[in-house]
Design a protein around this motif. Structure first.
Motif, PDB file in Angstrom:
ATOM      1  N   THR A  41      -2.851   7.776  18.125  1.00  8.49           N
ATOM      2  CA  THR A  41      -1.752   9.610  17.886  1.00  8.49           C
ATOM      3  C   THR A  41      -3.212   9.917  16.878  1.00  8.49           C
ATOM      4  OG1 THR A  41      -0.198  10.090  16.389  1.00  8.49           O
ATOM      5  CG2 THR A  41      -1.044   8.444  15.238  1.00  8.49           C
ATOM      6  N   ASP A  42      -2.580  11.582  17.334  1.00  8.96           N
ATOM      7  CA  ASP A  42      -3.401  12.196  16.318  1.00  8.96           C
ATOM      8  C   ASP A  42      -2.725  12.225  15.201  1.00  8.96           C
ATOM      9  OD1 ASP A  42      -5.582  14.423  16.458  1.00  8.96           O
ATOM     10  OD2 ASP A  42      -4.577  15.927  17.425  1.00  8.96           O
ATOM     11  N   ILE A  43      -4.294  11.702  14.155  1.00 10.29           N
ATOM     12  CA  ILE A  43      -4.372  12.656  12.869  1.00 10.29           C
ATOM     13  C   ILE A  43      -4.623  13.371  12.337  1.00 10.29           C
ATOM     14  CG2 ILE A  43      -3.316  10.228  12.198  1.00 10.29           C
ATOM     15  CD1 ILE A  43      -5.620   9.722  11.308  1.00 10.29           C
ATOM     16  N   GLY A  44      -5.268  14.151  12.991  1.00 18.87           N
ATOM     17  CA  GLY A  44      -5.715  15.241  12.369  1.00 18.87           C
ATOM     18  C   GLY A  44      -5.296  16.599  11.811  1.00 18.87           C
ATOM     19  N   THR A  45      -5.717  17.629  11.486  1.00 19.12           N
ATOM     20  CA  THR A  45      -4.414  19.044  10.648  1.00 19.12           C
ATOM     21  C   THR A  45      -5.343  19.531  11.464  1.00 19.12           C
ATOM     22  OG1 THR A  45      -6.753  18.699   9.006  1.00 19.12           O
ATOM     23  CG2 THR A  45      -4.281  17.674   8.523  1.00 19.12           C
ATOM     24  N   SER A  46      -6.956  20.187  11.111  1.00 21.74           N
ATOM     25  CA  SER A  46      -8.047  21.382  11.992  1.00 21.74           C
ATOM     26  C   SER A  46      -7.909  20.943  13.596  1.00 21.74           C
ATOM     27  CB  SER A  46      -8.545  22.142  11.054  1.00 21.74           C
ATOM     28  OG  SER A  46      -9.600  21.150  10.622  1.00 21.74           O
TER      29      SER A  46
END
Length: 488
Positions: A253-258
């Motif tokens: 999963t992608d837990i990044g914000t920017s």
């Protein structure tokens, strides 16, 4: 005196030569005797082999007479209702008598097996083969013609079982059962065929089964079709059947914000699509709590690729969730989720991406001043809007986002993947789809709970890039009515 010694020496020499001549003569006699005995032995063996073959020929003739004496009904069902071979002991030697009955055409003389024309057999070929140690097998064959009335009121059914290859290959050893005006069973031959000759005309239910084999739908039990047999003609019923394969599925999963920050994730279920699957997709079972790897099993080994994704329903398929983006095409995220399933084995593992369910849980004081606090350790319930998807999960919590270092983000409970990944404390990954989310906190104690719940909101998880969805906040009130049990 010297002459006397000379005569004695010559006599001794003559005696030595005589001894040698006697020995040579004895050896010659032995060689001649052995050769004579060997010739006699060979003659006896040849005579014995001839007698044994004569016995074998007589047994074959007897078996032919036995077969010709059987009624047509017995001959047409011979493979099902009779023993294929038997042992006869004569003069201490075991003879194996094997009997077969095949259907043959008058026009070609060939045995009916996998065929698609509509002409049934004209004759039954009766073959008797007798074998024993040290002799060449003796085979005798003859033809038996069924009565004309029998042939016109009955037909033939050929069940043809092929695998999924191109060109297809017959599957040997498949159990075939027919049920109708008569009931019979057989096993497919090396060409993948089972032949039921001269059976009463009518409708038949045909079932096939082989352990470890499946049809397009992944059916692991017997599969069935209906077929009508017409008097005087041959009907062919094809099946496609192959050794089941599987796909190991991992999750991220992608837990990044920017920006994109990928992390191992756990999944509840998985599915795989292929144009040949009747229902469109094959789902796995549901696991709650979620697991790091799921095996999609009992898959038909199409020679084209399956596309794998997280979720166990059609709306979780990225092609459905993001209709304007072909997720599995080259250049897109899901291209690595395409894999060929080998017959009877597992494909290479795929890692499917789950978008993040980006929700935070907060408390807000009445003020002044108004203070907003994001809460770790809240209890969260997520529920898919699509009722055909996995059931709701009431074990989520809130924790610190390891990328932003901020609190109150909903997540599955922490899980230790081991190895280089280690303990993952923030994992918001879920299959594509829409979810209702509700949070609650206990403001009391375990012995005397005081639960308050947040508002319930709907979150659509359908990011075209697989990146996190827009952040949604849930507010748990810090005043008001409390409950002794959770309310979400």
């Amino acid at each position: 005196m010297g002459g006397h010694r000379h005569r004695r020496s010559r006599i001794a020499d003559d005696a030595g030569f005589a001894l040698i001549e006697a020995l040579v003569g004895a050896v010659v006699l032995i060689v001649i005797a052995l050769a004579t005995l060997s010739a006699i032995d060979r003659a006896q063996k040849t005579s014995g082999f001839g007698k044994n073959r004569s016995v074998a020929a007589a047994l074959a003739e007897q078996d032919q007479a036995r077969l010709r004496g059987l009624p047509t009904d017995s001959l047409s069902t011979y493979r099902t209702n009779h023993t294929a071979s038997r042992t006869v002991v004569i003069n201490g030697l075991n003879y194996t008598v094997a009997s077969t009955v095949d259907s043959v055409r008058d026009t070609t003389g060939g045995t009916v097996s996998c065929t698609n024309d509509g002409n049934q057999a004209d004759y039954l070929k009766l073959t008797s083969t007798v074998s024993a140690n040290s002799i060449k097998p003796v085979t005798i064959a003859s033809l038996s013609a069924p009565p004309l009335s029998y042939s016109s009121s009955r037909g033939m059914l050929v069940v043809q079982v092929n695998d999924g290859a191109t060109p297809a290959v017959g599957v040997q050893g498949v159990s075939v059962t027919i049920t109708g005006s008569t009931s019979m069973s057989d096993t497919t031959n090396s060409l993948g065929c089972a032949v039921f000759p001269f059976i009463p005309a009518g409708s038949y239910d045909v079932g096939i089964f082989k352990n470890g084999y499946v049809d397009y739908a992944g059916t692991t039990t017997a599969i069935h079709q209906n077929k009508t047999v017409t008097g005087g003609s041959l009907a062919t019923l094809p099946f496609v059947y192959d050794a089941a394969g599987s796909i190991p599925v991992n999750f991220e999963t992608d837990i990044g914000t920017s920006g994109v920050v990928l992390q191992r994730s756990r999944g509840y279920n998985a599915a795989a699509t292929n144009p040949g699957v009747p229902a469109g997709f094959r789902p796995s079972g549901h696991t709650n709590p979620p697991v790091p790897t799921i095996t999609l099993g009992t898959l038909f080994p199409f020679r084209t690729a399956y596309n794998a994704y997280a979720g166990n329903c059609a709306t979780a398929n990225p092609k459905t969730a993001i209709p304007n983006v072909n997720w599995f095409n080259a250049g897109n995220i899901g291209v690595d989720d395409s894999v060929i399933v080998p017959p009877g084995g597992a494909s290479s593992a795929v890692t499917v991406r789950q978008p993040g369910l980006e929700v935070r849980v907060k408390q807000v004081t009445a003020g002044p001043p108004v203070v907003t606090t994001y809460q770790n350790g809240a209890s969260v319930v997520i529920t898919p809007l699509d009722t055909t998807c996995a059931p709701k999960d009431s074990t989520w919590t809130t924790a610190r986002n390891t990328v932003t270092g901020t609190d109150g983000w909903i997540t599955k409970p922490a899980y230790d993947f081991g190895g280089s990944t280690g303990n993952v404390t923030y994992d918001p990954g879920v299959p594509f789809g829409s979810y209702t989310v509700c949070a609650q906190q206990n403001f009391g104690t375990t012995a005397s709970p005081k639960w308050r719940k947040s508002n319930t909101t709907t979150v659509n998880v359908n990011s075209a890039t697989g990146a996190p969805t827009p952040v949604v906040d849930l507010t748990v009130p810090i005043t008001g009515t409390t409950f002794t049990t959770p309310q979400c």
